[in-house]
Design a protein around this motif. Sequence first.
Motif, PDB file in Angstrom:
ATOM      1  N   LYS A   1       0.824  -1.151   0.160  1.00  0.00           N
ATOM      2  CA  LYS A   1       0.092  -0.363  -0.079  1.00  0.00           C
ATOM      3  C   LYS A   1       0.938   1.403   0.433  1.00  0.00           C
ATOM      4  CE  LYS A   1      -1.336   1.307   4.543  1.00  0.00           C
ATOM      5  NZ  LYS A   1      -1.918   1.507   5.445  1.00  0.00           N
ATOM      6  N   HIS A   2       1.818   1.459   0.289  1.00  0.00           N
ATOM      7  CA  HIS A   2       3.353   2.105   0.206  1.00  0.00           C
ATOM      8  C   HIS A   2       3.482   2.671  -0.734  1.00  0.00           C
ATOM      9  CE1 HIS A   2       2.040   2.754   4.542  1.00  0.00           C
ATOM     10  NE2 HIS A   2       2.296   1.665   4.379  1.00  0.00           N
ATOM     11  N   LEU A   3       3.800   3.071  -1.812  1.00  0.00           N
ATOM     12  CA  LEU A   3       4.185   2.807  -3.281  1.00  0.00           C
ATOM     13  C   LEU A   3       6.008   3.511  -3.278  1.00  0.00           C
ATOM     14  CD1 LEU A   3       0.978   4.316  -5.745  1.00  0.00           C
ATOM     15  CD2 LEU A   3       1.984   2.219  -5.287  1.00  0.00           C
ATOM     16  N   GLY A   4       6.020   4.628  -1.815  1.00  0.00           N
ATOM     17  CA  GLY A   4       7.372   5.240  -2.041  1.00  0.00           C
ATOM     18  C   GLY A   4       8.011   4.544  -1.055  1.00  0.00           C
ATOM     19  N   LYS A   5       9.453   4.364  -0.952  1.00  0.00           N
ATOM     20  CA  LYS A   5      10.816   3.531  -0.059  1.00  0.00           C
ATOM     21  C   LYS A   5      10.152   3.748   1.090  1.00  0.00           C
ATOM     22  CE  LYS A   5      15.319   6.407  -0.078  1.00  0.00           C
ATOM     23  NZ  LYS A   5      16.253   6.324  -0.508  1.00  0.00           N
ATOM     24  N   ASP A   6       9.784   5.234   1.383  1.00  0.00           N
ATOM     25  CA  ASP A   6       9.718   4.808   3.158  1.00  0.00           C
ATOM     26  C   ASP A   6       8.598   4.568   3.730  1.00  0.00           C
ATOM     27  OD1 ASP A   6      11.920   6.584   3.258  1.00  0.00           O
ATOM     28  OD2 ASP A   6      11.041   8.435   2.092  1.00  0.00           O
ATOM     29  N   HIS A   7       8.211   4.556   5.153  1.00  0.00           N
ATOM     30  CA  HIS A   7       7.065   4.564   5.632  1.00  0.00           C
ATOM     31  C   HIS A   7       6.426   2.864   5.282  1.00  0.00           C
ATOM     32  CE1 HIS A   7       7.014   8.466   6.528  1.00  0.00           C
ATOM     33  NE2 HIS A   7       6.865   8.697   5.317  1.00  0.00           N
ATOM     34  N   GLY A   8       7.403   2.192   5.000  1.00  0.00           N
ATOM     35  CA  GLY A   8       7.288   0.728   4.813  1.00  0.00           C
ATOM     36  C   GLY A   8       6.467  -0.180   6.086  1.00  0.00           C
ATOM     37  N   GLU A   9       5.721  -1.589   5.923  1.00  0.00           N
ATOM     38  CA  GLU A   9       5.671  -2.272   7.061  1.00  0.00           C
ATOM     39  C   GLU A   9       6.007  -3.910   6.253  1.00  0.00           C
ATOM     40  OE1 GLU A   9       1.634  -2.186   8.274  1.00  0.00           O
ATOM     41  OE2 GLU A   9       1.672  -0.835   6.928  1.00  0.00           O
ATOM     42  N   CYS A  10       5.655  -4.440   7.215  1.00  0.00           N
ATOM     43  CA  CYS A  10       5.697  -6.253   6.936  1.00  0.00           C
ATOM     44  C   CYS A  10       6.820  -6.150   6.342  1.00  0.00           C
ATOM     45  CB  CYS A  10       4.324  -6.202   6.481  1.00  0.00           C
ATOM     46  SG  CYS A  10       3.101  -5.926   7.866  1.00  0.00           S
ATOM     47  N   PHE A  11       8.558  -6.616   5.771  1.00  0.00           N
ATOM     48  CA  PHE A  11       9.252  -6.676   5.227  1.00  0.00           C
ATOM     49  C   PHE A  11       9.293  -8.118   4.726  1.00  0.00           C
ATOM     50  CE2 PHE A  11       9.758  -1.710   6.158  1.00  0.00           C
ATOM     51  CZ  PHE A  11       9.664  -1.449   5.185  1.00  0.00           C
ATOM     52  N   GLY A  12       9.370  -8.840   6.049  1.00  0.00           N
ATOM     53  CA  GLY A  12       9.086 -10.631   6.543  1.00  0.00           C
ATOM     54  C   GLY A  12       8.377 -11.103   5.199  1.00  0.00           C
ATOM     55  N   MET A  13       8.586 -12.145   5.247  1.00  0.00           N
ATOM     56  CA  MET A  13       8.215 -12.942   4.101  1.00  0.00           C
ATOM     57  C   MET A  13       6.750 -14.222   4.873  1.00  0.00           C
ATOM     58  SD  MET A  13       6.999 -13.614   1.277  1.00  0.00           S
ATOM     59  CE  MET A  13       6.889 -12.140   0.433  1.00  0.00           C
ATOM     60  N   LEU A  14       7.330 -15.104   5.139  1.00  0.00           N
ATOM     61  CA  LEU A  14       7.071 -16.191   5.934  1.00  0.00           C
ATOM     62  C   LEU A  14       6.919 -16.081   7.402  1.00  0.00           C
ATOM     63  CD1 LEU A  14       9.560 -18.768   4.862  1.00  0.00           C
ATOM     64  CD2 LEU A  14       7.863 -17.766   3.827  1.00  0.00           C
ATOM     65  N   PHE A  15       7.177 -14.551   8.146  1.00  0.00           N
ATOM     66  CA  PHE A  15       7.058 -15.057   9.536  1.00  0.00           C
ATOM     67  C   PHE A  15       6.430 -13.045  10.066  1.00  0.00           C
ATOM     68  CE2 PHE A  15      10.679 -17.606  10.312  1.00  0.00           C
ATOM     69  CZ  PHE A  15      10.312 -18.525   9.975  1.00  0.00           C
ATOM     70  N   VAL A  16       5.335 -12.765   9.937  1.00  0.00           N
ATOM     71  CA  VAL A  16       5.034 -11.678   9.677  1.00  0.00           C
ATOM     72  C   VAL A  16       4.328 -11.923  11.058  1.00  0.00           C
ATOM     73  CG1 VAL A  16       4.692 -12.010   7.016  1.00  0.00           C
ATOM     74  CG2 VAL A  16       2.681 -12.854   8.173  1.00  0.00           C
ATOM     75  N   PRO A  17       4.024 -10.522  11.595  1.00  0.00           N
ATOM     76  CA  PRO A  17       3.047 -10.221  12.810  1.00  0.00           C
ATOM     77  C   PRO A  17       1.739 -10.904  12.683  1.00  0.00           C
ATOM     78  CG  PRO A  17       3.905  -8.512  11.404  1.00  0.00           C
ATOM     79  CD  PRO A  17       4.233  -9.501  10.384  1.00  0.00           C
ATOM     80  N   PHE A  18       1.344 -11.324  14.126  1.00  0.00           N
ATOM     81  CA  PHE A  18       0.060 -12.277  14.175  1.00  0.00           C
ATOM     82  C   PHE A  18      -1.085 -11.452  13.695  1.00  0.00           C
ATOM     83  CE2 PHE A  18       3.071 -14.542  17.304  1.00  0.00           C
ATOM     84  CZ  PHE A  18       3.300 -15.179  16.829  1.00  0.00           C
ATOM     85  N   LYS A  19      -0.726  -9.815  13.756  1.00  0.00           N
ATOM     86  CA  LYS A  19      -2.387  -9.274  13.349  1.00  0.00           C
ATOM     87  C   LYS A  19      -2.521  -9.550  12.690  1.00  0.00           C
ATOM     88  CE  LYS A  19       0.102  -5.134  12.284  1.00  0.00           C
ATOM     89  NZ  LYS A  19       0.467  -3.913  12.101  1.00  0.00           N
ATOM     90  N   TYR A  20      -2.076  -9.693  11.370  1.00  0.00           N
ATOM     91  CA  TYR A  20      -2.740 -10.794  10.288  1.00  0.00           C
ATOM     92  C   TYR A  20      -3.299 -11.417   9.819  1.00  0.00           C
ATOM     93  CZ  TYR A  20      -0.277  -5.868   8.675  1.00  0.00           C
ATOM     94  OH  TYR A  20       0.614  -4.340   9.026  1.00  0.00           O
ATOM     95  N   PHE A  21      -2.960 -12.096  10.574  1.00  0.00           N
ATOM     96  CA  PHE A  21      -3.718 -13.822  10.779  1.00  0.00           C
ATOM     97  C   PHE A  21      -4.951 -13.444  11.533  1.00  0.00           C
ATOM     98  CE2 PHE A  21       0.766 -14.889  10.800  1.00  0.00           C
ATOM     99  CZ  PHE A  21       1.077 -15.831  10.254  1.00  0.00           C
ATOM    100  N   LYS A  22      -5.547 -12.389  11.928  1.00  0.00           N
ATOM    101  CA  LYS A  22      -7.058 -12.187  12.400  1.00  0.00           C
ATOM    102  C   LYS A  22      -7.665 -11.693  11.430  1.00  0.00           C
ATOM    103  CE  LYS A  22      -4.873 -11.017  17.136  1.00  0.00           C
ATOM    104  NZ  LYS A  22      -4.229 -10.049  18.014  1.00  0.00           N
ATOM    105  N   LYS A  23      -8.936 -11.841  11.473  1.00  0.00           N
ATOM    106  CA  LYS A  23     -10.279 -11.099  10.782  1.00  0.00           C
ATOM    107  C   LYS A  23     -10.028  -9.441  10.765  1.00  0.00           C
ATOM    108  CE  LYS A  23     -12.284 -14.672   9.191  1.00  0.00           C
ATOM    109  NZ  LYS A  23     -13.828 -15.145   7.689  1.00  0.00           N
TER     110      LYS A  23
END
Length: 149
Positions: free
Chosen positions: A127-149
């Motif tokens: 959702k961030h098109l620029g190089k700044d303000h990014g999140e979720c840089f990993g691939m296989l281990f992502v924060p638990f909040k993304y596994f909730k609905k």
Amino acid sequence: MDTLLWIAIFLGTFAAMEGMAWFTHKFIMHGILWKLHKDHHHKDHSSWWERNDLFFVFYAAISITFFLLWQYNGFWAGLPLGLGILAYGITYFTVHDIFIHQRFKIFRNANHWYAKGVRRAHKMHHKHLGKDHGECFGMLFVPFKYFKK
């Protein structure tokens, strides 16, 4: 060569590559080498190949180097190191390029909680098109909040 040590090196290398991917993605791809990664976020190109794919080439070269050290210099740990990097690369390509970005139209209807979480996390990254303000840089281990609905 001890089999358990060989397996531990292989699995340790695979796991360490997630950390390396996170570090490279956050500080290199979204940092000094943004010019290579930018086309992956903007999709302002018509080619199947992205400059971003050069990062795969880089890690493939490292994996090949370990294979060569094993084959020609007798560095026995080169084999599990090279295979660990290769296995992570195959996994990364499968998850990132095939499953998430659909470079090949398979795994489209994956309905597993883990698959949904990984896809959500990556969507937030893009959702961030620029190089700044990014999140979720990993691939296989992502924060638990993304596994909730």
